[in-house]
Design a protein around this motif. Structure first.
Motif, PDB file in Angstrom:
ATOM      1  N   ASN A   5      14.663 -59.523  57.140  1.00  0.00           N
ATOM      2  CA  ASN A   5      14.092 -59.314  55.935  1.00  0.00           C
ATOM      3  C   ASN A   5      12.423 -59.783  55.188  1.00  0.00           C
ATOM      4  OD1 ASN A   5      16.151 -58.114  55.199  1.00  0.00           O
ATOM      5  ND2 ASN A   5      17.158 -60.196  54.250  1.00  0.00           N
ATOM      6  N   THR A   6      11.674 -59.057  54.969  1.00  0.00           N
ATOM      7  CA  THR A   6      10.521 -59.547  53.983  1.00  0.00           C
ATOM      8  C   THR A   6      10.032 -60.099  52.752  1.00  0.00           C
ATOM      9  OG1 THR A   6       9.464 -57.567  55.133  1.00  0.00           O
ATOM     10  CG2 THR A   6       8.002 -58.756  53.890  1.00  0.00           C
ATOM     11  N   GLU A   7      10.219 -61.237  53.138  1.00  0.00           N
ATOM     12  CA  GLU A   7       9.930 -62.796  52.221  1.00  0.00           C
ATOM     13  C   GLU A   7       8.350 -62.790  51.713  1.00  0.00           C
ATOM     14  OE1 GLU A   7      12.028 -66.139  52.409  1.00  0.00           O
ATOM     15  OE2 GLU A   7      14.385 -64.960  53.411  1.00  0.00           O
ATOM     16  N   ALA A   8       8.186 -62.102  50.498  1.00  0.00           N
ATOM     17  CA  ALA A   8       6.681 -62.808  50.046  1.00  0.00           C
ATOM     18  C   ALA A   8       6.028 -61.397  50.562  1.00  0.00           C
ATOM     19  CB  ALA A   8       6.537 -63.864  49.752  1.00  0.00           C
ATOM     20  N   THR A  56       3.090 -55.723  47.618  1.00  0.00           N
ATOM     21  CA  THR A  56       4.854 -56.493  48.106  1.00  0.00           C
ATOM     22  C   THR A  56       4.020 -55.548  49.053  1.00  0.00           C
ATOM     23  OG1 THR A  56       4.489 -53.943  47.476  1.00  0.00           O
ATOM     24  CG2 THR A  56       5.929 -55.918  45.944  1.00  0.00           C
ATOM     25  N   THR A  93       5.146 -62.141  53.948  1.00  0.00           N
ATOM     26  CA  THR A  93       5.584 -62.872  55.606  1.00  0.00           C
ATOM     27  C   THR A  93       6.747 -61.556  56.323  1.00  0.00           C
ATOM     28  OG1 THR A  93       5.820 -65.387  54.829  1.00  0.00           O
ATOM     29  CG2 THR A  93       6.637 -64.349  56.833  1.00  0.00           C
ATOM     30  N   SER A 153       7.188 -64.365  63.466  1.00  0.00           N
ATOM     31  CA  SER A 153       6.986 -64.392  61.946  1.00  0.00           C
ATOM     32  C   SER A 153       5.015 -64.736  61.186  1.00  0.00           C
ATOM     33  CB  SER A 153       7.249 -65.648  60.567  1.00  0.00           C
ATOM     34  OG  SER A 153       8.662 -65.259  61.034  1.00  0.00           O
ATOM     35  N   ASP A 169       2.833 -64.365  58.382  1.00  0.00           N
ATOM     36  CA  ASP A 169       1.779 -64.521  56.887  1.00  0.00           C
ATOM     37  C   ASP A 169       0.678 -63.264  56.972  1.00  0.00           C
ATOM     38  OD1 ASP A 169       2.017 -65.017  54.581  1.00  0.00           O
ATOM     39  OD2 ASP A 169       1.582 -67.479  54.820  1.00  0.00           O
TER      40      ASP A 169
END
Length: 198
Positions: A33-36, A108, A38, A75, A77
């Motif tokens: 899952n992509t968060e912010a 997004t 990242t 990951s 950013d």
């Protein structure tokens, strides 16, 4: 090809229906899952994998080499990147996978989790004067040529394979040249293999 070159340079062609030569060595990549902004993903069988994120405008933005890890989670950013289309490229000795990353004006991040391009690199087995070419995952066609360092072309043809696997054997004559270049062009990608005969 004239008679002299035919006698000096023999090419055999063999297409096989079931060749899984490189499948056990291939890496696989799966996104989490992509968060912010990242992005996270897992690479299985991460043996000598290069990871690159680039953009057509800015060029290469991130690059990393994974050496000898079985499974690894990475990951990145992307918070400092402007809106636009970016690409994640994972490359091993066997194949290249390219994924599209879209950053919208609202910051997004959307990742296309299926690669838009998957290219299997040619693999070679050299024994004496014979060079065996194996190409798996052939989706359309590939142009294969054999030349020497003086620019003489001894073979050139566009090949397809119904099952996606192509095998060709080239019998290279050391009396004609001591070094040959086998070139495979597929989907805009060019792979060259230099074969030096003893």
């Amino acid at each position: 090809m004239n008679a002299l070159l035919k006698s000096a340079f023999l090419i055999g062609f063999l297409c096989t229906s079931a060749s899984l030569m490189s499948k056990d060595k291939d890496f696989s990549l799966s996104f989490k899952n992509t968060e912010a902004k990242t992005i996270s993903f897992e690479v299985l069988n991460a043996q000598n994998i290069s990871l690159v994120i680039y953009n057509d405008t800015y060029g290469e933005l991130f690059s990393e080499k994974l050496e000898k890890e079985n499974n690894v989670t990475k990951s990145y950013d992307l918070k400092d990147l402007n809106s636009g289309t970016y690409y994640l490229v994972a490359e091993s000795d066997q194949k290249i996978e390219k994924y599209k990353i879209n950053i919208s004006n609202t910051n997004t991040v959307e990742i296309e989790k299926t690669p838009f391009a998957e290219i299997f690199k040619p693999e070679y087995t050299i024994a004496g004067n014979k060079a065996k070419l194996h190409l798996s995952g052939l989706k359309n066609s590939a142009t294969i040529s054999v030349s020497d360092f003086s620019g003489n072309v001894y073979y050139s043809a566009t090949k397809t394979a119904a099952d996606g696997a192509l095998e060709m054997t080239f019998d290279l004559n050391p009396k004609t040249s001591d070094r040959y270049v086998i070139t495979v062009e597929e989907m805009g990608n060019v792979f060259n293999k230099i074969v030096t005969l003893n």
